[in-house]
Scaffold this active site. Structure first.
Site, PDB file in Angstrom:
ATOM      1  N   ASP A  53      -4.626   7.816   4.652  1.00  0.00           N
ATOM      2  CA  ASP A  53      -3.660   7.555   3.690  1.00  0.00           C
ATOM      3  C   ASP A  53      -3.822   6.286   3.107  1.00  0.00           C
ATOM      4  O   ASP A  53      -4.400   5.290   3.418  1.00  0.00           O
ATOM      5  CB  ASP A  53      -2.264   7.615   4.654  1.00  0.00           C
ATOM      6  CG  ASP A  53      -1.095   7.454   3.804  1.00  0.00           C
ATOM      7  OD1 ASP A  53      -1.025   8.138   2.684  1.00  0.00           O
ATOM      8  OD2 ASP A  53      -0.077   6.737   4.259  1.00  0.00           O
ATOM      9  N   ASP A  55      -0.828   3.920   1.097  1.00  0.00           N
ATOM     10  CA  ASP A  55       0.284   2.842   1.048  1.00  0.00           C
ATOM     11  C   ASP A  55       0.719   2.971   2.703  1.00  0.00           C
ATOM     12  O   ASP A  55       0.991   3.920   3.277  1.00  0.00           O
ATOM     13  CB  ASP A  55       1.303   3.418   0.435  1.00  0.00           C
ATOM     14  CG  ASP A  55       0.877   3.391  -1.068  1.00  0.00           C
ATOM     15  OD1 ASP A  55       0.239   2.474  -1.706  1.00  0.00           O
ATOM     16  OD2 ASP A  55       1.564   4.350  -1.777  1.00  0.00           O
TER      17      ASP A  55
END
Length: 195
Positions: A53, A55
């Site tokens: 992922d 952020d």
């Protein structure tokens, strides 16, 4: 081993009922575009991958990050990515970017953050091999937004990856749910939205 091209790919929204058999150099899959179902038959030469992922995993969490000046890489991520690069294991980012769907920023702003991130990773001789993002808002019903596995399945098919030997690192339960749905091993980190 052939190096992967680096690109940024939005998810594909289903449009009509259609089954296609697609043969890539390293994968054969059948996909129902209306149901978002992807069956991947993994060949023996499929590679593992590190899915990340963005952020809260690669960079410090900033709500709707779209300005490179607000980007702060999490300490140590460059060294970890560089280790996977040296092992020739593809590093693939899969990220929800609801700010695009909500009109807070555009794809160009998202990509400017990715370019800044890539520049920041170079100091550790680290590189992201592929970027996948979902630009849709949470209520859009798309099949790529995590916890749906669409982006991961797209990457597996396009890059010839072995889901069962791959890992997804995320900071939300929805990341782990997407990993499970794609038959990828999930790891939850305590940065970002982690517990």
């Amino acid at each position: 081993w052939h190096p992967l091209p680096t690109w940024s790919s939005p998810c594909r929204r289903p449009r009509r009922l259609e089954f296609k058999n697609v043969i890539l150099p390293s994968a054969i899959f059948s996909v129902s575009l209306s149901r978002g179902v992807c069956f991947v038959l993994m060949p023996t030469n499929a590679r593992p991958a590190l899915f990340l992922d963005r952020d809260g995993v690669l960079n410090e969490e900033v709500n709707y990050l779209h300005d490179p000046r607000d980007l702060v890489l999490i300490e140590g991520v460059g060294r970890v990515i560089a280790d996977f690069n040296r092992l020739r294991i593809p590093v693939v980012v899969v990220t929800n970017q609801a700010g695009i769907g909500r009109g807070y920023y555009d794809v160009a702003a998202y990509e400017s953050v990715n370019r800044a991130m890539s520049e920041g990773l170079k100091k550790d001789q680290a590189a992201i091999d592929a970027w996948y993002f979902c630009p849709h808002a949470p209520d859009s019903g798309c099949l790529c937004r995590k916890p749906q596995p669409g982006m991961i399945l797209q990457a597996i098919a396009e890059l010839g990856l072995d889901a069962s030997k791959s890992i997804l690192v995320g900071d939300k339960i929805s990341d782990l749910e997407a990993a499970t749905a794609a038959h990828v091993n999930g790891v939850l980190v305590r940065t970002g939205h982690g517990l």
